[in-house]
Design an enzyme around this catalytic site. Structure first.
Site, PDB file in Angstrom:
ATOM      1  N   HIS A  94      -4.419 -38.606  24.491  1.00  0.00           N
ATOM      2  CA  HIS A  94      -5.113 -37.855  23.442  1.00  0.00           C
ATOM      3  C   HIS A  94      -4.274 -37.755  22.168  1.00  0.00           C
ATOM      4  CE1 HIS A  94      -7.448 -34.886  21.323  1.00  0.00           C
ATOM      5  NE2 HIS A  94      -6.443 -34.015  21.385  1.00  0.00           N
ATOM      6  N   HIS A 118       0.992 -32.110  18.335  1.00  0.00           N
ATOM      7  CA  HIS A 118       0.106 -30.994  17.993  1.00  0.00           C
ATOM      8  C   HIS A 118      -0.320 -30.155  19.191  1.00  0.00           C
ATOM      9  CE1 HIS A 118      -3.274 -33.754  19.097  1.00  0.00           C
ATOM     10  NE2 HIS A 118      -3.951 -32.626  19.295  1.00  0.00           N
ATOM     11  N   GLU A 122       1.103 -25.608  22.454  1.00  0.00           N
ATOM     12  CA  GLU A 122      -0.022 -24.931  23.078  1.00  0.00           C
ATOM     13  C   GLU A 122      -0.046 -25.149  24.583  1.00  0.00           C
ATOM     14  OE1 GLU A 122      -3.710 -22.882  23.508  1.00  0.00           O
ATOM     15  OE2 GLU A 122      -2.200 -22.917  21.933  1.00  0.00           O
ATOM     16  N   ASP A 123       0.250 -26.377  25.043  1.00  0.00           N
ATOM     17  CA  ASP A 123       0.008 -26.731  26.447  1.00  0.00           C
ATOM     18  C   ASP A 123       1.263 -26.998  27.259  1.00  0.00           C
ATOM     19  OD1 ASP A 123      -2.707 -26.589  25.891  1.00  0.00           O
ATOM     20  OD2 ASP A 123      -2.845 -28.706  25.354  1.00  0.00           O
ATOM     21  N   ASP A 183      -8.436 -34.751  15.719  1.00  0.00           N
ATOM     22  CA  ASP A 183      -8.469 -34.206  17.075  1.00  0.00           C
ATOM     23  C   ASP A 183      -9.912 -34.044  17.545  1.00  0.00           C
ATOM     24  OD1 ASP A 183      -7.135 -32.553  19.365  1.00  0.00           O
ATOM     25  OD2 ASP A 183      -8.605 -31.162  18.493  1.00  0.00           O
TER      26      ASP A 183
END
Length: 734
Positions: A94, A118, A122-123, A183
């Site tokens: 991704h 990016h 967050e992950d 995205d």
């Protein structure tokens, strides 16, 4: 980018791709095979998985340093290792796909580095501090901006706050939105693995907000593919029908676009203009829109010609040759080079007609214009590099970091009283996908949505100070605030001086921009007894308490309330007539000894006007300005014309008409201006206000006719006065 959008709603086999005519390849956003995830490689070579990204990046920036990309990929791959997407692919595919999209559009190295990272904060366990230490503050800021946009889940209650954050992040750095758009595009390509209801919900949000934002940032390559993907999900039957029309057209033996392209190449070759003539097929949504507008489509409706040249001047040279040697459709001409669109787009649009009646649309632009037309702000590299002299001049169009439309959105989003108002207003504003440019008298510009009125222009220029707006001139002519503005109009907003000025409730009927509507609504909410529409529309709200002259010397006295009520009745107005106290008008020499001379009231001539005379009843000679309409009537009636000329006396009497917007103390200010210029008021009449406008008629005695221009300028300079002229009565002379 390919014009054929696959249907993500159908995870099964995809229909065969429709054959495409030979054309210059558009930016291909789908070229990304499964990356070979080999883990961290040697420090002296790039991992194979980012080879596609490097190739695309080097096409735009041959000398770009690749070390940040290598380190960013290594960190992203190691952080996401073991994570899988719902499609079953390793998660690293991704950020790689998003970065490839941006690289092919021409994003600079910093944006690509942030794009690879990016989702790490967050992950994964990667922190913003780590990003800053390894890649610098700029990359950290971009990653943080994208991360904040992901922290709120999509949903009916969350959408407004999500996009408020997105808007603010875009205002701080447009590259944040560039990454977010790429995205979303990749996520839209892989929606087929999700439930149909979730596909539809994400597609609707994409349609309502992200596609218009892509349009406004000028990123047409992302916008058109997202449009086709949304079209396939939300309207699968119409999408299939459109695909069938494109396939049927491709199978036809004749190709009108190719024939016109060959003819255009021959014309430009003979003219010595170096140009590339390409066929640009329409994407699915474009074909669908044209079919709904025109009905049955013909071959020329499935695409347009694109002519690319090297210099701006060559664009106009191409236009001239095509219009000279082919049959132009003049009504289709638009010049977006001289006046670019709000999203940086520049091009000449025209059309030529074939002998069979088919019309071929033609786009003419330079190679650099084409790059910006496809990639918008992304194609401009680092938008935060030191500005050029042109950018420093202050034109909002050449500043990609804060386009005019974005500044307006940021302004009104802060004033939105609640999330629901913000969300509904945002969708309304973004739905207005066409923008006009109007010019201010000082040469500046205002970008407004199509259909905007003078009310919208007032709030765009003055913010909440526009509550004091009392009128406007459009292209030099007086206009009401409800007047709809057109592209290229010049608008002068007339502002009142009363600090207590208030907007009218009826302004909401003519306010189309969020900034105007929210500002008016906030004022009305704070002043529930204010904004009296009747007073404003009758023009009496700012006229009550008017002052009138109290004597021949121009001094003023206060009208009583009863008098004000009386004077506002139809057919009445404050009047002062002291003509009996005044000396005679300027002397006139007549070629008829002993004749009585009278200056015509229809044109009130004064020295040094060129004049003529006519004999009327009783042998009286009336003197007119030669351009007076009464002169023609006198001649047609058979009146004897008499030679007249001005005598030695410079003193004169003249009647002036002042047009103004009503406000308190206006009459006092006007009479003071007249007195300061040394003129004496013989009579003064103020007509009742009508639609907020007031007409004043003054008969004045001047000591010297040469002072008349200065007197008229002084009266025009009184706030609220928009015009002063010589009286022109239409009644017949007797």
């Amino acid at each position: 980018m390919s014009a054929e959008a696959t249907n993500p709603a159908s995870p099964g086999p995809v229909a065969p791709t429709v054959p495409r005519r030979k054309a210059r390849p558009r930016i291909d956003l789908r070229r990304l095979g499964r990356a070979a995830l080999l883990g961290p490689g040697a420090r002296d070579r790039l991992p194979d998985a980012i080879g596609h990204v490097v190739e695309a990046h080097r096409a735009h920036y041959p000398d770009a340093g690749l070390e940040p990309l290598r380190r960013a990929y290594v960190l992203a791959e190691s952080s996401h290792r073991g994570q899988m997407r719902k499609s079953g692919e390793p998660y690293i595919t991704h950020p790689l796909a998003v970065t490839l999209i941006l690289a092919e559009l021409g994003a600079e190295t910093t944006t690509l580095t942030a794009s690879l990272l990016h989702d790490t904060v967050e992950d994964t366990d990667v922190t913003l501090d780590q990003v800053r230490e390894q890649f610098g503050e700029e990359v950290r800021y971009l990653v943080d901006g994208v991360t904040k946009l992901e922290k709120v889940e999509y949903g009916a209650a969350a959408e407004s706050e999500t996009f408020r954050k997105m808007l603010v992040a875009t205002g701080n750095d447009v590259r944040v939105m560039s990454i977010k758009l790429a995205d979303r595009l990749h996520n839209m390509r892989t929606l087929g693995v999700m439930r149909p209801e979730k596909q539809a919900r994400i597609a609707k949000v994409t349609r309502d907000v992200l596609i218009p934002l892509a349009e406004r940032l000028g990123v047409q390559a992302l916008k058109t593919e997202m449009e086709d993907l949304v079209f396939a999900i939300l309207h699968p039957e119409e999408h299939a029908h459109t695909r069938g029309m494109i396939a049927d057209n491709a199978s036809r033996p004749d190709d009108p676009l190719a024939e016109v392209a060959d003819e255009a190449r021959a014309v430009l070759r003979e003219a010595g203009i170096q140009a590339e003539v390409l066929i640009r097929p329409r994407h699915f949504v474009s074909v669908h829109r044209v079919a709904r507008k025109r009905g049955q489509l013909r071959g020329a409706d499935f695409g347009r010609l694109l002519v690319l040249v090297n210099e701006d001047a060559d664009c106009y040279g191409v236009l001239g040759e095509l219009h000279t040697c082919m049959t132009p459709v003049v009504s289709e001409f638009k010049d977006f080079i001289a006046v670019p669109k709000f999203n940086l787009y520049q091009s000449l649009h025209t059309a030529v007609a074939r002998a069979d009646g088919q019309v071929v649309e033609v786009l003419i632009r330079t190679h650099q214009m084409h790059k910006v037309a496809e990639a918008g702000v992304i194609a401009l590299g680092n938008p935060y590099a030191p500005p050029s002299e042109e950018q420093a001049a202050g034109d909002e169009r050449v500043d990609p970091t804060r386009p005019g439309w974005l500044s307006r959105l940021l302004d009104w989003q802060q004033a939105a009283p609640d999330p629901d108002t913000f969300w509904s207003t945002l969708r309304e504003d973004l739905a207005q996908d066409r923008e006009i440019t109007v010019f201010r008298p000082d040469g500046g510009t205002l970008g407004l949505p199509e259909g905007a009125t003078c009310v919208d222009a007032a709030y765009a220029q003055y913010g909440e100070d526009a509550h004091a707006c009392i009128g406007a001139r459009v292209n030099g002519r007086l206009a009401t605030l409800s007047t709809v503005l057109g592209d290229g109009d010049t608008v002068q907003l007339l502002m009142g001086q009363d600090p207590a000025s208030e907007p009218s409730r009826k302004w909401l009927d003519h306010a189309h921009t969020p900034a105007a509507r929210i500002a008016i609504q906030r004022w009305l909410a704070a002043h529930p007894e204010g904004g009296d529409a009747a007073a404003r529309e009758a023009g009496e709200g700012r006229w009550s308490g008017v002052e009138t002259p109290g004597g021949a010397d121009g001094t003023t006295g206060q009208h009583s309330e009863a008098a004000a009520d009386r004077d506002s009745r139809p057919g009445t107005g404050p009047t002062v007539d002291v003509s009996a106290l005044r000396p005679a008008a300027a002397s006139v020499v007549v070629d008829r000894p002993g004749a009585t001379v009278r200056l015509a009231g229809c044109c009130t001539p004064v020295p040094p006007d060129e004049v003529t005379g006519f004999v009327v009843r009783g042998g009286v000679v009336t003197v007119h300005r030669v351009e007076c309409a009464g002169v023609a009537r006198m001649k047609s009636a058979g009146r004897a014309e008499v030679g007249v000329r001005w005598g030695d006396t410079t003193e004169c009497r003249v009647t002036l008409v002042a047009e103004s917007f009503g406000r308190p103390h206006l009459l006092a200010d006007l009479t003071e201006a007249i007195a300061l210029e040394g003129a004496e008021i013989v009579s003064a009449t103020v007509a009742p206000p009508s639609q907020q406008r007031v007409r004043h008629t003054y008969t004045l005695q001047l000591p010297d006719a040469a002072h008349l221009p200065a007197l008229m300028r002084a009266m025009r300079n009184v706030p609220g006065v928009y015009d002063v002229g010589r009286a022109q009565h239409q009644g017949p002379d007797s």
